[in-house]
Motif scaffolding. Structure first.
Motif, PDB file in Angstrom:
ATOM      1  N   ALA A  64      66.304 -58.359  21.494  1.00  0.00           N
ATOM      2  CA  ALA A  64      65.440 -58.104  20.337  1.00  0.00           C
ATOM      3  C   ALA A  64      65.471 -59.277  19.355  1.00  0.00           C
ATOM      4  N   ARG A  65      64.383 -59.407  18.610  1.00  0.00           N
ATOM      5  CA  ARG A  65      64.290 -60.379  17.518  1.00  0.00           C
ATOM      6  C   ARG A  65      63.852 -59.629  16.268  1.00  0.00           C
ATOM      7  N   PRO A  66      64.821 -59.143  15.489  1.00  0.00           N
ATOM      8  CA  PRO A  66      64.485 -58.381  14.279  1.00  0.00           C
ATOM      9  C   PRO A  66      63.648 -59.203  13.296  1.00  0.00           C
ATOM     10  N   ARG A  67      63.090 -58.483  12.323  1.00  0.00           N
ATOM     11  CA  ARG A  67      62.116 -59.076  11.415  1.00  0.00           C
ATOM     12  C   ARG A  67      62.675 -60.298  10.666  1.00  0.00           C
ATOM     13  N   ALA A  68      63.855 -60.204  10.084  1.00  0.00           N
ATOM     14  CA  ALA A  68      64.403 -61.331   9.316  1.00  0.00           C
ATOM     15  C   ALA A  68      64.669 -62.531  10.205  1.00  0.00           C
ATOM     16  N   THR A  69      65.037 -62.287  11.456  1.00  0.00           N
ATOM     17  CA  THR A  69      65.252 -63.390  12.394  1.00  0.00           C
ATOM     18  C   THR A  69      63.941 -64.110  12.657  1.00  0.00           C
ATOM     19  N   ARG A  70      62.893 -63.347  12.896  1.00  0.00           N
ATOM     20  CA  ARG A  70      61.591 -63.965  13.166  1.00  0.00           C
ATOM     21  C   ARG A  70      61.060 -64.682  11.928  1.00  0.00           C
ATOM     22  N   ARG A  71      61.273 -64.077  10.785  1.00  0.00           N
ATOM     23  CA  ARG A  71      60.719 -64.627   9.559  1.00  0.00           C
ATOM     24  C   ARG A  71      61.576 -65.767   9.015  1.00  0.00           C
ATOM     25  N   GLY A  72      62.855 -65.690   9.272  1.00  0.00           N
ATOM     26  CA  GLY A  72      63.746 -66.772   8.852  1.00  0.00           C
ATOM     27  C   GLY A  72      64.309 -66.630   7.464  1.00  0.00           C
ATOM     28  N   HIS A  73      64.134 -65.510   6.803  1.00  0.00           N
ATOM     29  CA  HIS A  73      64.702 -65.342   5.454  1.00  0.00           C
ATOM     30  C   HIS A  73      64.833 -63.858   5.132  1.00  0.00           C
ATOM     31  N   SER A  74      65.560 -63.554   4.048  1.00  0.00           N
ATOM     32  CA  SER A  74      65.717 -62.186   3.554  1.00  0.00           C
ATOM     33  C   SER A  74      66.143 -62.242   2.100  1.00  0.00           C
ATOM     34  N   ILE A  75      66.261 -61.087   1.463  1.00  0.00           N
ATOM     35  CA  ILE A  75      66.641 -60.969   0.058  1.00  0.00           C
ATOM     36  C   ILE A  75      68.155 -60.806  -0.029  1.00  0.00           C
ATOM     37  N   VAL A  76      68.809 -61.667  -0.811  1.00  0.00           N
ATOM     38  CA  VAL A  76      70.259 -61.620  -0.956  1.00  0.00           C
ATOM     39  C   VAL A  76      70.622 -61.654  -2.441  1.00  0.00           C
ATOM     40  N   TYR A  77      71.876 -61.350  -2.708  1.00  0.00           N
ATOM     41  CA  TYR A  77      72.384 -61.461  -4.077  1.00  0.00           C
ATOM     42  C   TYR A  77      72.850 -62.902  -4.300  1.00  0.00           C
ATOM     43  N   ASP A  78      72.385 -63.452  -5.418  1.00  0.00           N
ATOM     44  CA  ASP A  78      72.776 -64.816  -5.771  1.00  0.00           C
ATOM     45  C   ASP A  78      73.832 -64.750  -6.870  1.00  0.00           C
ATOM     46  N   GLU A  79      75.045 -65.107  -6.524  1.00  0.00           N
ATOM     47  CA  GLU A  79      76.157 -65.015  -7.452  1.00  0.00           C
ATOM     48  C   GLU A  79      75.962 -65.949  -8.655  1.00  0.00           C
TER      49      GLU A  79
ATOM     50  N   MET B 273      72.540 -54.947   7.402  1.00  0.00           N
ATOM     51  CA  MET B 273      71.519 -55.010   6.354  1.00  0.00           C
ATOM     52  C   MET B 273      70.518 -56.094   6.754  1.00  0.00           C
ATOM     53  N   HIS B 274      69.582 -56.383   5.913  1.00  0.00           N
ATOM     54  CA  HIS B 274      68.528 -57.344   6.229  1.00  0.00           C
ATOM     55  C   HIS B 274      67.743 -56.902   7.465  1.00  0.00           C
ATOM     56  N   VAL B 275      67.523 -55.591   7.583  1.00  0.00           N
ATOM     57  CA  VAL B 275      66.717 -55.049   8.673  1.00  0.00           C
ATOM     58  C   VAL B 275      65.561 -54.254   8.069  1.00  0.00           C
ATOM     59  N   SER B 276      64.387 -54.378   8.688  1.00  0.00           N
ATOM     60  CA  SER B 276      63.224 -53.614   8.243  1.00  0.00           C
ATOM     61  C   SER B 276      63.278 -52.201   8.827  1.00  0.00           C
ATOM     62  N   VAL B 277      62.365 -51.348   8.348  1.00  0.00           N
ATOM     63  CA  VAL B 277      62.321 -49.993   8.883  1.00  0.00           C
ATOM     64  C   VAL B 277      61.935 -50.020  10.354  1.00  0.00           C
ATOM     65  N   ARG B 278      61.124 -51.006  10.747  1.00  0.00           N
ATOM     66  CA  ARG B 278      60.734 -51.082  12.162  1.00  0.00           C
ATOM     67  C   ARG B 278      61.900 -51.543  13.023  1.00  0.00           C
ATOM     68  N   ASP B 279      62.757 -52.397  12.478  1.00  0.00           N
ATOM     69  CA  ASP B 279      63.977 -52.768  13.196  1.00  0.00           C
ATOM     70  C   ASP B 279      64.870 -51.541  13.417  1.00  0.00           C
ATOM     71  N   ALA B 280      64.967 -50.733  12.375  1.00  0.00           N
ATOM     72  CA  ALA B 280      65.780 -49.524  12.483  1.00  0.00           C
ATOM     73  C   ALA B 280      65.214 -48.583  13.535  1.00  0.00           C
ATOM     74  N   GLU B 281      63.894 -48.436  13.557  1.00  0.00           N
ATOM     75  CA  GLU B 281      63.261 -47.555  14.541  1.00  0.00           C
ATOM     76  C   GLU B 281      63.418 -48.107  15.951  1.00  0.00           C
ATOM     77  N   ALA B 282      63.371 -49.437  16.089  1.00  0.00           N
ATOM     78  CA  ALA B 282      63.570 -50.047  17.407  1.00  0.00           C
ATOM     79  C   ALA B 282      64.993 -49.772  17.911  1.00  0.00           C
ATOM     80  N   TYR B 283      65.971 -49.854  17.010  1.00  0.00           N
ATOM     81  CA  TYR B 283      67.346 -49.533  17.400  1.00  0.00           C
ATOM     82  C   TYR B 283      67.461 -48.074  17.838  1.00  0.00           C
TER      83      TYR B 283
END
Length: 624
Positions: free
Chosen positions: A407-422, A451-461
Motif C-alpha cells: 500500500a501507499r497511504p495518502r501522506a506517502t503519496r502526497r509527501g507531507h502531513s500536518i505536524v506539531y512545530d515545537e 497517525m498521518h493517515v486519512s480516513v481512506r487509509d484507515a478503511e483500506a487497513y
C-alpha cells in the motif's frame, strides 16, 4: 300312596327386586302379574321353582328350592335311613331324590316324630353350612362357587326358614355376589381403558365392592391396578412432553388410595423424565446456537423447555442466558477479549466485546461548550453488541498492512502531513512526513498509535484485515464511538462531570504537561498532568469502565460517518450515517493537543477525507 314332601317358604336371592339393593349386573325384566308363573323344574331332579308376586306398579319374581320327590314304602323306612346316612357320608346332600336331605324330609313326612331323621336333617344342615362357608372363602372361580353357595343357602332357608345361621349365610352370599359383580365390572372397565377418573368406570365399581366388603382383596387389587393405570397415563404424557397432563393424571392417581407410596415413586419418575427432557432440550438448543442460523431453532427449544419446566429450573436459565447472549453477542460474551489470527501467521488487534444497550447520544441543551452540531440529543440503542479494538491501531499494525498489501497511504503519496512545530508552538505542514512519523515528524515507535493517515487509509487497513481474518472489520460509527467512550456514564466528559480527569485516565492537555522546550498549554485541565507532550504509546493509561484505552485522549479518531451539521434524522440504531461520495468525514474523541471543551464525550468535528495529521489516528470495530 305316600305323597311328595311339600315346598317350604322360599326366600329371595341376590339381585331380585324387593330383596335388598339391586345387583349392578343387568337382569331380565320381571314377570307381570298377568303372566302365568313359570313351571318348576323336572320333579324327578328337584330344583328351583318361581312364583310371581303381583303389585300395583311392578311384579317380583321370588325363587325357592323344591326337593326332589321321594317315595318311601313304610316297610322300607330302615332301608331309607341307611340310604340317607350313606348319601350324607358321601356328601350327597340335596341334589337328587337319593340325596340325604330329600330322604330325611320324606321320612319326616311319614313320621314327624322320627328322631333319627330329624337328627340327620340337622347334621345335613351343618354340613351345608360348612360347605357354603368353604365356597365363600374360595379365591378362584368365585362365580361358580357363589352359585353353589347360593343354592345351598336356598336349600337351608327352605328347610329351616327361621334358622339365623341360614339367614346370615344368605346375606353373606348376597353381599359376595354383588361384590363379585362389582369387581368383574371394574375389571372389564380396566380392560376397556375406563379407569373412572370422570366418575364412571373401574374406580366406582371397585369402591362399591369395598363398600360391601372392606377387606375384599380383589377390589383392593383392582384399585391398585386403576391407580397404576392412571400413573401409566401420567408417565406416557410426561414422555410425550405434556407435563401438565402428567400432573393431572398423577393428581387423579393420588386420590385412589390414601398415602400410597406408589404416588411418590411415580412423581420421582416423572420428575426424572422432566429433568431428562429439559437436559435434552438444553443440549439441543446449545447445539443450535453453534450453527450460523441456529438462533431461531434454539429459541423454539427454549419455548418448549419453559412450557414444561418448574420455576427456577437451571437448564431453562442456562439456555435462556445463552440465547440472550447469542442474540446480542453471537458466540461471544460481553467484556470478552480476543484477537483474530491472520493468514500470514500474525494476530489482529486485541478486541473487547462491548455490551449491547442504549444511551443518550449528543449534548444536552445547556451543556457548556457544546455546539449545535452535537444536538439534538437523541436515544440510540444497540440491539447487538460489537467488538472494538482496545487501543488505537499501532504503527507496527499498520506496517504489516502496508508491506503485505504493497500500500501507499495518502501522506506517502502526497509527501507531507500536518505536524506539531515545537519552535512556533503551532501545527504546520511538513514534507517527508507519513504514517511512520511521530506527532512532530520524527520517527514513530512501533507501539505508538499510527497517525498521518486519512480516513481512506484507515478503511483500506480495515478491508485488508477483513481479508486476512475472514471477519468483518470496519471503522466505528459515531454512535458506537460515543457509546464506547462513555462506557455507561452520561456526564459531560467520558469519565463523568468532574472538571478534571481522574489520575492516569488518559493523555489530555493538562496544566502540568511541559513540551521539550518548556512550553505549557494555554487552555488545559488545571492540575492534571500525564507526562506526555504528543501522542503516547497505546495502552499506557488506565482503560475506561469497558476496558478500552485512550477513548477520550491521545489521538482523535476517524469514524465511518459522513459529516452532518446536526443529529436531525440521525439513525437511532447506532449505524453509521453515511452518504456515498461524501468528502467531509467525522473525527471523534479528544487528543493530546485538544482544549478541554474538545475532550467532552459529545464533541465531534468535520475533517476532509484526505486530511492527515499528527493528532488523528483510528481504531476498528468488528461485528460479532
Amino acid at each position: 300312596m305316600p305323597r311328595p314332601y311339600l315346598l317350604l317358604p322360599a326366600l329371595c336371592l341376590l339381585g331380585l327386586t324387593g330383596c335388598g339393593e339391586p345387583s349392578p349386573a343387568p337382569r331380565a325384566p320381571a314377570a307381570t302379574a298377568a303372566e302365568p308363573a313359570p313351571r318348576a323344574r323336572d320333579a324327578q331332579a328337584g330344583g328351583e321353582a318361581t312364583v310371581t308376586i303381583g303389585g300395583q306398579d311392578e311384579a317380583e319374581t321370588v325363587q325357592r328350592w323344591t326337593p326332589p320327590p321321594v317315595t318311601i314304602d313304610p316297610a322300607e323306612r330302615a332301608v331309607a335311613r341307611r340310604r340317607a346316612e350313606q348319601a350324607q357320608r358321601e356328601g350327597q346332600l340335596f341334589e337328587t331324590s337319593e340325596s340325604a336331605i330329600p330322604l330325611w324330609l320324606a321320612l319326616l313326612e311319614q313320621d314327624p316324630q322320627d328322631r333319627r331323621a330329624r337328627d340327620g336333617l340337622q347334621r345335613a344342615q351343618r354340613q351345608l353350612l360348612v360347605q357354603a362357608r368353604t365356597l365363600l372363602a374360595q379365591p378362584q372361580q368365585q362365580r361358580m362357587a357363589l352359585a353353589e353357595a347360593a343354592q345351598i343357602a336356598l336349600v337351608l332357608l327352605t328347610i329351616a326358614p327361621d334358622n339365623e345361621q341360614a339367614r346370615a349365610l344368605q346375606r353373606q352370599v348376597e353381599v359376595a355376589q354383588r361384590t363379585v359383580a362389582f369387581n368383574r365390572a371394574g375389571e372389564d372397565d380396566l380392560r376397556a381403558g375406563r379407569i373412572g377418573e370422570d366418575g364412571d368406570g373401574a374406580l366406582v365399581n371397585f369402591r362399591d365392592a369395598l363398600a360391601l366388603d372392606p377387606d375384599n382383596m380383589r377390589a383392593r387389587q383392582g384399585l391398585a391396578a386403576a391407580e397404576s393405570g392412571l400413573i401409566g397415563r401420567a408417565e406416557i404424557a410426561a414422555r410425550a412432553g405434556d407435563f401438565a397432563a402428567a400432573g393431572t393424571w398423577l393428581a387423579e392417581a393420588s386420590k385412589v388410595r390414601d398415602a400410597a407410596t406408589t404416588i411418590a415413586d411415580a412423581f420421582e419418575r416423572i420428575e426424572a423424565i422432566r429433568a431428562a427432557t429439559l437436559a435434552t432440550l438444553r443440549a439441543r438448543g446449545l447445539r443450535d446456537l453453534a450453527t450460523p442460523q441456529g438462533l431461531k431453532a434454539a429459541g423454539e427449544k427454549l419455548e418448549q423447555a419453559m412450557r414444561i419446566a418448574l420455576p427456577g429450573n437451571a437448564d431453562v436459565a442456562l439456555l435462556r442466558e445463552r440465547i440472550e447472549l447469542a442474540t446480542h453477542y453471537g458466540s461471544f460474551r460481553p467484556g470478552q477479549v480476543f484477537s483474530d489470527p491472520l493468514r500470514d501467521g500474525g494476530r489482529g488487534p486485541r478486541m473487547k466485546v462491548v455490551p449491547h444497550g442504549g444511551f443518550q447520544m449528543g449534548a444536552g441543551l445547556h451543556e457548556p461548550g457544546a455546539s449545535d452540531a452535537e444536538r439534538p440529543s437523541h436515544y440510540v440503542r444497540f440491539e447487538r453488541g460489537f467488538a472494538m479494538a482496545m487501543t488505537e491501531v499501532t504503527v507496527a499494525d499498520f506496517a504489516r498492512f502496508v508491506k503485505a498489501a504493497n500500500a501507499r497511504p495518502r501522506a506517502t503519496r502526497r509527501g507531507h502531513s500536518i505536524v506539531y512545530d515545537e519552535r512556533s508552538g503551532n501545527f504546520i505542514r511538513r514534507s517527508g512526513v507519513d504514517w511512520q512519523s511521530d506527532y512532530d515528524g520524527g520517527r514513530a515507535l512501533a507501539n505508538q498509535p499510527v497517525m498521518h493517515v486519512s480516513v481512506r487509509d484507515a478503511e483500506a487497513y480495515a478491508n485488508w484485515l477483513s481479508e486476512q481474518t475472514g471477519r468483518s472489520y470496519r471503522l466505528p460509527s459515531e454512535a458506537e464511538f460515543e457509546y464506547a467512550a462513555r462506557a455507561g456514564a452520561s456526564g459531560r466528559y467520558p469519565w463523568g462531570d468532574a472538571g478534571v480527569p481522574p489520575p492516569d485516565s488518559g493523555n489530555f492537555t493538562g496544566s502540568l504537561d511541559v513540551s521539550p522546550t518548556g512550553r505549557r498549554w494555554a487552555n488545559a485541565f488545571i492540575g492534571y498532568g500525564d507526562g506526555y507532550w504528543g501522542a503516547a504509546p497505546v495502552g499506557m493509561f488506565k482503560p475506561n469502565a469497558w476496558g478500552l484505552h485512550d477513548m477520550g485522549g491521545n489521538l482523535s479518531e476517524w469514524v465511518a460517518d459522513c459529516w452532518h451539521a446536526s443529529y436531525r434524522r440521525a439513525p437511532s440504531d447506532g449505524a453509521a450515517w453515511f452518504n456515498p461520495g461524501c468528502r467531509a468525514r467525522v473525527i471523534r474523541g479528544g487528543n493530546w493537543a485538544n482544549a478541554p471543551e474538545q475532550t467532552r464525550a459529545a464533541w465531534r468535528q468535520s475533517q476532509d477525507s484526505d486530511t492527515t495529521s499528527g493528532r488523528i489516528g483510528f481504531r476498528l470495530v468488528r461485528g460479532i
